[in-house]
Design a protein around this motif. Structure first.
Motif, short mmCIF file in Angstrom:
data_model
loop_
_atom_site.label_atom_id
_atom_site.label_comp_id
_atom_site.label_asym_id
_atom_site.label_seq_id
_atom_site.Cartn_x
_atom_site.Cartn_y
_atom_site.Cartn_z
N VAL A 1 83.69 91.70 -46.28
CA VAL A 1 82.52 91.17 -45.49
C VAL A 1 82.84 89.54 -45.28
O VAL A 1 82.69 89.05 -44.21
N LYS A 2 83.68 89.03 -46.16
CA LYS A 2 84.03 87.72 -46.10
C LYS A 2 85.11 87.66 -44.98
O LYS A 2 85.06 86.58 -44.04
N LEU B 1 85.19 89.70 -42.24
CA LEU B 1 84.38 89.66 -41.24
C LEU B 1 83.81 88.39 -40.64
O LEU B 1 83.42 88.15 -39.81
N LEU B 2 83.22 87.85 -41.84
CA LEU B 2 82.28 86.78 -41.56
C LEU B 2 83.39 85.37 -41.13
O LEU B 2 82.95 84.63 -40.26
N ALA C 1 83.79 86.26 -37.47
CA ALA C 1 82.45 85.87 -36.41
C ALA C 1 82.34 84.44 -36.42
O ALA C 1 81.94 83.67 -35.45
N LEU C 2 82.65 83.81 -37.67
CA LEU C 2 82.55 82.16 -37.58
C LEU C 2 83.60 81.54 -36.60
O LEU C 2 83.07 80.69 -35.74
N MET D 1 84.76 83.12 -33.96
CA MET D 1 84.30 83.23 -32.73
C MET D 1 83.18 82.30 -32.22
O MET D 1 83.21 81.93 -30.96
N ALA D 2 82.48 82.10 -32.98
CA ALA D 2 81.15 81.23 -32.94
C ALA D 2 81.67 79.82 -32.63
O ALA D 2 81.24 79.18 -31.50
N VAL E 1 86.71 82.77 -48.20
CA VAL E 1 86.79 83.41 -46.64
C VAL E 1 87.97 83.00 -46.11
O VAL E 1 88.76 82.07 -46.18
#
Lengths: 495, 161
Positions: free
Chosen positions: A161-162, A164-165, A168-169, A171-172, A424
């Motif tokens: 999950v970390k 993937l987080l 996503a971060l 990409m953001a 992360v």
């Protein structure tokens, strides 16, 4: 390919390749400094160079950086780079027994053979794979980028999950700036300085170099007593017996390098475990056994060639270092991917040629100078870190002559440090940042082509395959966990 | 504070910051125009990413709380890399870096003057504090500043500070 070698052998390009390889070996030999950091730091300099010279410099740094890590791994049990961790298992015990020169000789030989064999795959597969990738449309590209990102996030060390987080971060953080599709500002919150978005270079230097220096400056480093290699590095005719082990390690390294997110350290570990499993003397592994050094070093170097294949044929980075190489190409207005072979063949084939010659240069430099390179570790770390920080500041500033980039670099250094503290992984974060614009562009193009119909993907077999692989990568840890629990329960029942 | 509590707090803080980031993305996406020429539009990716960030933040915080209640083994687990470190040194280096860039950017102090001070301060913050090191770092900083400014100005036509 012949032309690429001719271009490469121009004095200017060879000089940059030599400098890059030498710098890479030196930086790779210093524990705490990595090839990734070196490449990120020299990226601003390449801005003013011609693209071929820039690429040769960076490829030299990459090859040298991975190979140089073995020196301290063998002499001090302190791997210069993560890819050399497995080399410590047998390399350092050999050094402790007084065979440091032999361990270094085998390590260098295995690195070069690994590099040359993976070059064979790179040169042989890349043009064909690029021709095949030309058939890909936006749906295929979007799902390929998605698959690479998901694999990288899931296969990173630690929590899925970390990972993937982190992706996503990353990409953001790539979202702010002008949206090229409509020419309008997005997520700039009224700040003009945000219109250009966050620059790739300040983000890379901040996330890797600054965060690493802030972390390392807080960590005390103690060095064991080191016996420098005294004699010539011994290689015997009977070493031909290691040929199958070299071939096996190189093939394993190349294929593992092909997969996004796995990297040289896992390639070396898989190669080492395989060598141990099929050996007639498995108990000798870990005690200073020569095949252990060969398995680790052939695989970690071969993984570079493997990782370069998806980079130049499809524009997909397998690791952070490749993401930075993509950054280097985009700085020169070159888009890595299948069209690179058509639009800039001198670069595509130049990368392939430079990789081979960098391996040969690495052999010459390491063989002749390993004794002197080993002494670098005695340089005061504090002065080195202060100097690197100055390079970070000037490097970030030099690209746009703007201090905004320097402040962005510092901010991303703090963000990188915070993410690492929270476990992360930084790899998916940076690769998410690099791949986000590509993913969005391809998704928008796909939906425009299919009139907004998402089900169009069902008519695209390769896109479906990539999507299925991405889903399977996310689902597999859960399935494997359930299977393991089921097996444990069944064995309990039978006993 | 034991390692288990520290990890739980770090995860909760990470989840909270991620939620703030997701909120910022959603707020920014509100002011973006609806799709006109293509089906997806400019606001779609920020919204998708914000939803994913919220999902991950919830999973991380729930896992952290569950683990905090259930697992006692983390307290004895491997101490992470930075645990034995002296965080004050890291903070000092960061402060020196911010002051250095502030001096160059806002105060407009020349690069060749401020760099030796920065290298000396950083070197002494990380390494052993002695008069010998102070002189060595000052000389290193001066040489570095002269070399870098020469390369930047003569070859890359970039003037810093």
């Amino acid at each position: 390919m012949y032309d690429a070698f001719l271009v490469l052998f121009a004095i200017e390009n060879m000089a940059f390749l030599f400098i890059g390889t030498a710098l890479g070996i030196v930086v790779g030999a210093i524990p705490g400094l990595t090839a990734t950091m070196l490449i990120a730091l020299t990226l601003p300099l390449t801005f003013h160079m011609n693209p071929v010279s820039a690429v040769t410099l960076l490829i030299g740094e990459y090859v040298g950086g991975i190979s140089g890590g073995m020196i301290m791994a063998i002499l001090l049990r302190m791997p210069g780079t993560p890819a050399s961790i497995v080399t410590t298992f047998d390399g350092h015990p050999m050094a402790q027994k007084g065979f440091a020169e032999r361990a270094l000789a085998l390590g260098i030989m295995a690195s070069v053979v690994g590099g040359i064999i993976s070059w064979g795959f790179l040169a042989g597969m890349s043009p064909a794979l690029a021709r095949f990738a030309l058939k890909f449309g936006p749906w295929e590209y979007f799902t390929l980028v998605l698959m690479a990102l998901v694999m990288l996030a899931v296969l990173s060390q630690g929590s899925m999950v970390k990972g993937l987080l982190g992706a996503a971060l990353g990409m953001a953080f790539a979202l702010p700036g002008i949206d090229n599709s409509i020419g309008q500002a997005r997520l700039t919150f009224g700040y003009d300085s945000m219109l250009a978005g966050f620059g790739l270079l300040p983000v890379l230097i901040g996330a890797f170099a600054i965060s690493q220096i802030l972390r390392d400056s807080a960590t005390p480093q103690t060095l064991d007593k080191m016996d420098l290699p005294q004699r010539h590095l011994p290689i015997h005719r009977s070493d031909v017996r290691f040929a199958p082990a070299l071939l096996r390690g190189s093939v394993i390294g190349t294929w593992i390098g092909l997969l996004p997110g796995i990297g040289g350290n896992i390639a070396a570990l898989v190669s080492y475990s395989t060598a141990k499993q099929i050996s007639k003397e498995p108990k000798k592994f870990g005690t200073g056994h020569e095949p252990g050094v060969i398995a680790a070093e052939s695989a970690n170097n071969a993984s570079i060639g493997g990782a370069l294949i998806p980079l130049i044929t499809m524009g997909i980075p397998g690791s952070v270092t490749e993401a930075i190489l993509i950054g280097a190409l985009t700085i020169h207005n070159l888009q890595p991917g299948p069209l690179l072979f058509q639009n800039a063949p001198e670069i595509a084939y130049g990368i392939i040629a430079a990789y081979l010659v960098a391996n040969v240069l690495m052999l010459m430099l390491m063989w002749g100078l390993v004794r002197y390179i080993a002494q670098i570790v005695r340089l005061p770390r504090s002065g080195l870190m202060a100097a690197i920080l100055v390079f970070c500041v000037t490097g970030s500033y030099a690209v746009n002559s703007s201090f905004t980039d320097v402040w962005v670099m510092i901010s991303f250094g703090v963000i990188g440090l915070g993410l690492e503290y929270c476990r992360v992984p930084l790899g998916p974060f940076v690769i998410g940042f690099v791949l986000s614009p590509i993913a969005e562009e391809q998704l928008r193009a796909s939906l425009m082509m299919s009139d907004g119909n998402v089900l169009e993907i069902l008519a695209r077999p390769y896109a479906l395959l990539f999507l299925a692989l991405a889903v399977a990568t996310v689902a597999w840890p859960c399935i494997a966990d359930r299977m393991a629990k089921h097996r444990a329960y069944s064995s309990k029942e039978t006993s | 504070m034991d390692e288990r509590t520290r990890r739980t707090i770090a995860d909760i803080a990470l989840a909270a910051l991620t939620l703030c980031g997701a909120g910022l993305l959603l707020y920014g996406a509100m002011s973006l125009p609806p799709p006109r020429f293509e089906p997806l539009g400019s606001a779609a990716l920020p919204r998708i990413l914000a939803s994913l960030l919220i999902l991950f933040a919830l999973i991380i915080s729930a896992t952290a709380l569950f683990r905090h209640r259930q697992d006692t083994s983390i307290a004895d687990a491997t101490i992470p890399r930075g645990a034995r470190a002296d965080p004050r040194k890291g903070v000092l280096v960061l402060a020196a870096l911010i002051a250095y860039v502030f001096a160059l950017d806002v105060l407009r102090i020349p690069f060749t003057i401020v760099t030796p001070f920065f290298v000396t301060a950083t070197g002494l913050a990380i390494g052993t504090r002695s008069w010998r090191n102070l002189v060595a770092f000052a000389i290193l900083g001066l040489l570095l500043a002269l070399a870098i400014s020469t390369v930047l100005e003569r070859f890359l036509y970039v003037r810093i500070g």
